[in-house]
Design an enzyme around this catalytic site. Structure first.
Site, PDB file in Angstrom:
ATOM      1  CG  ASP A  95      33.664  42.907  43.658  1.00 44.82           C
ATOM      2  OD1 ASP A  95      32.718  42.852  44.461  1.00 44.82           O
ATOM      3  OD2 ASP A  95      33.852  43.852  42.882  1.00 44.82           O
ATOM      4  CG  ASP A  96      37.055  39.739  41.019  1.00 44.77           C
ATOM      5  OD1 ASP A  96      36.092  40.426  40.638  1.00 44.77           O
ATOM      6  OD2 ASP A  96      38.238  40.133  40.949  1.00 44.77           O
ATOM      7  CG  HIS A 150      36.550  40.841  36.179  1.00 46.16           C
ATOM      8  ND1 HIS A 150      37.614  41.726  36.142  1.00 46.16           N
ATOM      9  CD2 HIS A 150      35.966  41.003  37.394  1.00 46.16           C
ATOM     10  CE1 HIS A 150      37.666  42.395  37.281  1.00 46.16           C
ATOM     11  NE2 HIS A 150      36.672  41.979  38.048  1.00 46.16           N
ATOM     12  CG  HIS A 242      38.893  41.776  44.772  1.00 47.28           C
ATOM     13  ND1 HIS A 242      39.262  43.027  45.244  1.00 47.28           N
ATOM     14  CD2 HIS A 242      38.356  41.981  43.532  1.00 47.28           C
ATOM     15  CE1 HIS A 242      38.953  43.945  44.333  1.00 47.28           C
ATOM     16  NE2 HIS A 242      38.408  43.337  43.294  1.00 47.28           N
TER      17      HIS A 242
END
Length: 274
Positions: A95-96, A150, A242
């Protein structure tokens, strides 16, 4: 019970972005969060399926009841947690990102271990680093939209806001990839709502949950990340890591240990069920 359409919010956002390539093409894990009521009651006489009177074709296996006033889901709007590899499957989700420092290192580790993963990207990050998005696609990994800003409280925001977070992030990722659309949508922090799940599914993105939170975002040390994954893998196959949002050296070190360990356990790396 049917979730009502509030003030034409979706139609206004859709009209604003109808010209986008993502929407044009689309036309042809987590626990329940506040604001996400989860599956709605089934229509009488049709357990687990949308009402035939709603004019929405049933999705096999879907338990959520779609809002007939919204675009019909093209894929299930239920959260995906399972693996397409079955009982021995494991899904690595990242993620991210993408991030110019950490994403290339994660990609190298995945390649060295013969692992395919699902990258849940934040729209502006993808827009800023299109080369990395293309690298992810070229390596055989799948794309997932992970919102525009986010915002982990987006489940408490308006439908206009949610629609922008979902659709604009998907558009940015699609453009950055050179036309490859995200197949999943993961709300930041699991901030899903029935509306955002149906909206994502109506554009071909299966809402994506997770079973194992590695908690790498807290940077507890690579040993703690490894221990968490090993201890919680019995919860299910979809594991959350992440590759952006700060120093991810601990994540890289943890993956270096976890990926071979998973292979030694006889686990098969796959993708979340669609």
């Amino acid at each position: 019970m049917v979730w009502s359409k509030a003030g034409g919010a979706y139609s206004r956002v859709l009209a604003a972005v109808t010209g986008a390539a993502f929407l044009t093409a689309a036309a042809t894990g987590c626990g329940t969060r506040p604001g996400d009521t989860g599956p709605a009651p089934a229509a009488p006489g049709s357990p687990g399926k949308p009402s035939a009177q709603a004019g929405i074709r049933p999705i096999p296996g879907q338990t959520s009841r779609p809002d007939a006033s919204l675009p019909a889901p093209l894929v299930s709007m239920d959260l995906s947690h399972d693996s397409d590899k079955g009982a021995r499957g494991v899904n690595i989700t990242i993620d991210d990102g993408p991030d110019p420092v950490w994403t290339p290192r994660v990609l190298r580790l995945l390649k060295d271990n013969g692992v395919k993963a699902t990258f849940c990207m934040v729209g502006p990050q993808a827009e800023a680093h299109p080369g990395l998005v293309k690298d992810v696609v070229a390596a055989g990994h799948l794309l997932c939209a992970h919102s525009l800003s986010h915002d982990t409280a987006m489940d408490h925001k308006s439908r206009d806001y949610q629609a922008k977070e979902v659709l604009e992030s998907a558009r940015m990722i699609t453009e950055a990839s050179g036309g490859v659309k995200p197949l999943y949508y993961r709300a930041p922090g699991g901030a899903f709502t029935p509306y955002s799940r149906q909206l994502a599914a109506a554009h071909g993105m299966r809402p994506l949950g997770w079973n194992v939170d590695s908690k790498d975002f807290k940077r507890p040390g690579s040993a703690a990340i490894v221990r968490t994954v090993k201890n919680e893998l019995s919860n299910g196959p979809t594991v959350l890591f992440h590759d952006a949002g700060g120093d991810r050296s601990q994540t890289v070190a943890a993956l270096r240990e976890i990926l071979p360990w998973l292979k030694h356990q006889g686990r098969e790396f796959g993708f979340p069920e669609r």
